[in-house]
Write a protein that holds these residues in place. Structure first.
Motif, mmCIF file in Angstrom:
data_model
loop_
_atom_site.group_PDB
_atom_site.id
_atom_site.type_symbol
_atom_site.label_atom_id
_atom_site.label_comp_id
_atom_site.label_asym_id
_atom_site.label_seq_id
_atom_site.Cartn_x
_atom_site.Cartn_y
_atom_site.Cartn_z
ATOM 1 N N SER A 127 0.819 -1.213 0.000
ATOM 2 C CA SER A 127 0.000 0.000 0.000
ATOM 3 C C SER A 127 0.859 1.272 0.000
ATOM 4 C CB SER A 127 -0.963 -0.002 1.189
ATOM 5 O OG SER A 127 -0.249 -0.014 2.407
ATOM 6 N N PHE A 178 0.599 4.050 -2.900
ATOM 7 C CA PHE A 178 0.351 5.461 -2.613
ATOM 8 C C PHE A 178 1.394 6.337 -3.309
ATOM 9 C CE2 PHE A 178 0.993 9.368 -0.289
ATOM 10 C CZ PHE A 178 -0.292 9.879 -0.256
ATOM 11 N N ARG A 213 0.544 9.068 -6.069
ATOM 12 C CA ARG A 213 0.920 10.459 -5.794
ATOM 13 C C ARG A 213 1.790 11.025 -6.917
ATOM 14 N NH1 ARG A 213 4.585 10.700 -1.147
ATOM 15 N NH2 ARG A 213 6.055 10.290 -2.813
ATOM 16 N N HIS A 261 -1.610 16.546 0.246
ATOM 17 C CA HIS A 261 -2.607 15.474 0.230
ATOM 18 C C HIS A 261 -3.211 15.296 1.613
ATOM 19 C CE1 HIS A 261 1.213 13.504 1.316
ATOM 20 N NE2 HIS A 261 0.444 12.763 2.110
ATOM 21 N N ARG A 262 -4.420 14.769 1.620
ATOM 22 C CA ARG A 262 -5.085 14.413 2.870
ATOM 23 C C ARG A 262 -6.034 13.249 2.600
ATOM 24 N NH1 ARG A 262 -10.066 18.432 3.940
ATOM 25 N NH2 ARG A 262 -10.594 18.746 1.769
ATOM 26 N N SER A 263 -6.245 12.473 3.622
ATOM 27 C CA SER A 263 -7.097 11.295 3.453
ATOM 28 C C SER A 263 -8.565 11.690 3.513
ATOM 29 C CB SER A 263 -6.791 10.253 4.526
ATOM 30 O OG SER A 263 -7.109 10.750 5.808
ATOM 31 N N GLN A 316 -12.309 10.010 4.456
ATOM 32 C CA GLN A 316 -12.812 8.879 5.240
ATOM 33 C C GLN A 316 -14.319 8.740 5.118
ATOM 34 O OE1 GLN A 316 -11.439 8.969 9.259
ATOM 35 N NE2 GLN A 316 -9.288 9.054 8.664
ATOM 36 N N VAL A 367 -10.427 4.937 5.665
ATOM 37 C CA VAL A 367 -9.909 5.699 4.530
ATOM 38 C C VAL A 367 -10.504 5.122 3.244
ATOM 39 C CG1 VAL A 367 -7.850 6.348 3.225
ATOM 40 C CG2 VAL A 367 -7.780 6.313 5.719
ATOM 41 N N CYS A 368 -11.170 5.988 2.467
ATOM 42 C CA CYS A 368 -11.790 5.536 1.217
ATOM 43 C C CYS A 368 -11.172 6.224 0.003
ATOM 44 C CB CYS A 368 -13.293 5.765 1.242
ATOM 45 S SG CYS A 368 -13.762 7.505 1.372
ATOM 46 N N TRP A 427 -8.150 9.696 -1.328
ATOM 47 C CA TRP A 427 -7.193 10.760 -1.032
ATOM 48 C C TRP A 427 -7.506 11.973 -1.878
ATOM 49 C CZ3 TRP A 427 -3.533 10.588 2.740
ATOM 50 C CH2 TRP A 427 -3.324 9.353 3.342
#
Length: 87
Positions: free
Chosen positions: A3, A7, A11, A33-35, A37, A42-43, A45
């Motif tokens: 993962s 990512f 990115r 970036h930010r997650s 949810q 976390v679904c 970014w």
């Protein structure tokens, strides 16, 4: 693919794609970036490229559908792309 590696791949893909949209040099402009949810999980970014003169280009990585949605500075969607190496 791990993962963390996925990512990083996504990115980098987002950064390159957003920079190419407005002919920006990737090494000159920051990508934040930010997650995102849903129900505590976390679904996706949210990515934002901070360009010159307060230009902001964004992208949303939808993890469930393995797609990235790219948006221009006026909020218009200009590209929907499959996540690289999502298999």
């Amino acid at each position: 693919m791990r993962s963390a590696d996925l990512f990083t791949t996504v990115r980098d893909f987002v950064h390159t794609t957003l920079c190419s949209r407005d002919n920006l040099r990737a090494d000159c402009f920051q990508l934040s970036h930010r997650s995102l949810q849903r129900a505590g999980q976390v679904c996706g970014w949210h990515f934002c490229l901070h360009g010159p003169r307060q230009l902001q280009l964004t992208a949303i990585w939808e993890m469930d559908s393995h797609t990235v949605l790219f948006y221009g500075s006026q909020g218009e969607r200009f590209l929907t792309a499959a996540v690289p190496c999502a298999a």
